[in-house]
Enzyme design. Sequence first.
Site, PDB file in Angstrom:
ATOM      1  N   LYS A 177       0.795  -1.234   0.000  1.00 44.21           N
ATOM      2  CA  LYS A 177       0.000   0.000   0.000  1.00 44.21           C
ATOM      3  C   LYS A 177       0.830   1.289   0.000  1.00 44.21           C
ATOM      4  CE  LYS A 177      -3.346  -1.269  -0.703  1.00 44.21           C
ATOM      5  NZ  LYS A 177      -3.670  -2.145  -1.885  1.00 44.21           N
ATOM      6  N   HIS A 199       7.332  -7.048  -2.413  1.00 46.20           N
ATOM      7  CA  HIS A 199       7.059  -6.588  -1.043  1.00 46.20           C
ATOM      8  C   HIS A 199       8.006  -7.268  -0.043  1.00 46.20           C
ATOM      9  CE1 HIS A 199       3.509  -4.468  -2.211  1.00 46.20           C
ATOM     10  NE2 HIS A 199       2.716  -5.503  -2.338  1.00 46.20           N
ATOM     11  N   SER A 207      -4.938   2.593   4.177  1.00 46.54           N
ATOM     12  CA  SER A 207      -5.101   2.010   2.846  1.00 46.54           C
ATOM     13  C   SER A 207      -5.187   0.478   2.943  1.00 46.54           C
ATOM     14  CB  SER A 207      -3.920   2.435   1.968  1.00 46.54           C
ATOM     15  OG  SER A 207      -4.007   1.854   0.701  1.00 46.54           O
TER      16      SER A 207
HETATM   17  N1  LIG Z   1      -1.434   7.658  -9.394  1.00 40.56           N
HETATM   18  C1  LIG Z   1      -1.645   7.543  -8.074  1.00 40.56           C
HETATM   19  N2  LIG Z   1      -1.749   8.665  -7.316  1.00 40.56           N
HETATM   20  C2  LIG Z   1      -1.963   8.585  -5.991  1.00 40.56           C
HETATM   21  N3  LIG Z   1      -2.114   7.412  -5.318  1.00 40.56           N
HETATM   22  C3  LIG Z   1      -2.029   6.270  -6.044  1.00 40.56           C
HETATM   23  C4  LIG Z   1      -1.777   6.275  -7.434  1.00 40.56           C
HETATM   24  N4  LIG Z   1      -1.740   4.984  -7.850  1.00 40.56           N
HETATM   25  C5  LIG Z   1      -1.967   4.210  -6.758  1.00 40.56           C
HETATM   26  N5  LIG Z   1      -2.154   4.976  -5.679  1.00 40.56           N
HETATM   27  C6  LIG Z   1      -2.499   4.555  -4.313  1.00 40.56           C
HETATM   28  O1  LIG Z   1      -1.577   3.602  -3.820  1.00 40.56           O
HETATM   29  C7  LIG Z   1      -2.256   2.752  -2.889  1.00 40.56           C
HETATM   30  C8  LIG Z   1      -2.107   1.314  -3.320  1.00 40.56           C
HETATM   31  O2  LIG Z   1      -0.779   0.949  -2.973  1.00 40.56           O
HETATM   32  P1  LIG Z   1      -0.034  -0.263  -3.652  1.00 40.56           P
HETATM   33  O3  LIG Z   1      -0.127  -0.145  -5.120  1.00 40.56           O
HETATM   34  O4  LIG Z   1       1.325  -0.298  -3.063  1.00 40.56           O
HETATM   35  O5  LIG Z   1      -0.876  -1.519  -3.168  1.00 40.56           O
HETATM   36  S1  LIG Z   1      -0.335  -3.025  -3.149  1.00 40.56           S
HETATM   37  O6  LIG Z   1       0.652  -3.136  -2.104  1.00 40.56           O
HETATM   38  O7  LIG Z   1       0.226  -3.345  -4.448  1.00 40.56           O
HETATM   39  O8  LIG Z   1      -1.533  -3.837  -2.825  1.00 40.56           O
HETATM   40  C9  LIG Z   1      -3.720   3.196  -2.862  1.00 40.56           C
HETATM   41  O9  LIG Z   1      -3.812   4.150  -1.808  1.00 40.56           O
HETATM   42  P2  LIG Z   1      -5.185   4.542  -1.075  1.00 40.56           P
HETATM   43  O10 LIG Z   1      -6.003   5.292  -2.087  1.00 40.56           O
HETATM   44  O11 LIG Z   1      -4.787   5.420   0.074  1.00 40.56           O
HETATM   45  O12 LIG Z   1      -5.832   3.286  -0.616  1.00 40.56           O
HETATM   46  C10 LIG Z   1      -3.833   3.821  -4.250  1.00 40.56           C
HETATM   47  O13 LIG Z   1      -4.909   4.715  -4.394  1.00 40.56           O
END
Ligand SMILES: Nc1ncnc2c1ncn2[C@@H]1O[C@H](COP(=O)(O)OS(=O)(=O)O)[C@@H](OP(=O)(O)O)[C@H]1O
Length: 308
Positions: free
Chosen positions: A60, A115, A145
């Site tokens: 996340k 991860h 998240s």
């Molecule tokens: N372009 C962009 N801009 C802003 N935020 C973004 C973007 N892409 C992914 N996200 C946010 O990243 C969160 C998901 O994290 P991960 O991709 O690491 O998830 S995972 O570990 O692969 O399951 C998740 O955060 P939260 O919205 O707080 O839940 C996604 O919304």
Amino acid sequence: RTDPYRTSYHYHEYIYELLIHFRDFRGFNLISGIHSPEVLDQIHNFEIRDSDVFVITYPKSGTIWLQQILSLIEVKGDVTATNDQLNSERVPWIELLDSEKQFVSASSPRIHVSHLPYKFMPLGLKQKKGKVIYVARNPKDVLVSYFHFHKFANMLETPKDFDTFFEKFMEGNVFGNCWFEHVKSWCSHNDEMNFSYITYEEMIKDLQSVVERIASFLGRNLTPQQLNDVVEHSTFKNMKNNPQANYQQVPVNLLNHQQGAFMRKGTVGDWKNYFTVAQNERFDKVYQQKMKDVPLSFIWDMSDLVTP
Ligand SMILES: Nc1ncnc2c1ncn2[C@@H]1O[C@H](COP(=O)(O)OS(=O)(=O)O)[C@@H](OP(=O)(O)O)[C@H]1O
């Protein structure tokens, strides 16, 4: 239970039990049916090429964001060139079941996400082969998240409520284990590797300069227009509408898309809507204690992003 396949009901119950339970492998929680100890054992000895790139994140923290940015950098910002393949295939995880076959035979440059904590990583990285990009996010927003992710990820136990999940996270009783240990394990070995550290919050604040930094770290020459295109197609809004990038294609047996979305909110400071005062004070205390010797700082709120 002797024959789990006896009836369809038993079969589903059996699979569910398999999926939601972690399996401990050398102090790290693996998700049964998704990860295998055999793969983790092999990663250490994967032969690393100079052109290999590993994006490392605690869950996340922006993994799928980096998958999109790196996919686009490789095609010089031309989003149409990424239409034929999902980002999760273009920039796959190294720790998934059977990933070793794909890793060994993939053509260069091999770009992967993971991860995993530092101790499982390929030893070749320490010989300064390949490149590592570590992406960190402030852990209070990670927790929130992750809480939402648990509600729609079928392979993870649905939390009873936020307070229950808060405790699980603090105990490191989640996939990824302890956030503090993850960040520390990687960042304390940064000198050994070709290593770049970026934060989620920097990307929110100034995506353009982070994209430029990543391209330069990887030695990719893009024109200003190509860099702009990478940035444009990596915004939250555009990724949310991009089926290659938004993870809506993940099968429903893994993610219940009715219950949530990978591209959920994409902001800084959402933890303020969830943490009680007591939880926040407790978190801060643990943070200060665990991070006292670590020279990293985080942005905890949108208002901290505004340059006076
Ligand atoms: N372009 C962009 N801009 C802003 N935020 C973004 C973007 N892409 C992914 N996200 C946010 O990243 C969160 C998901 O994290 P991960 O991709 O690491 O998830 S995972 O570990 O692969 O399951 C998740 O955060 P939260 O919205 O707080 O839940 C996604 O919304």
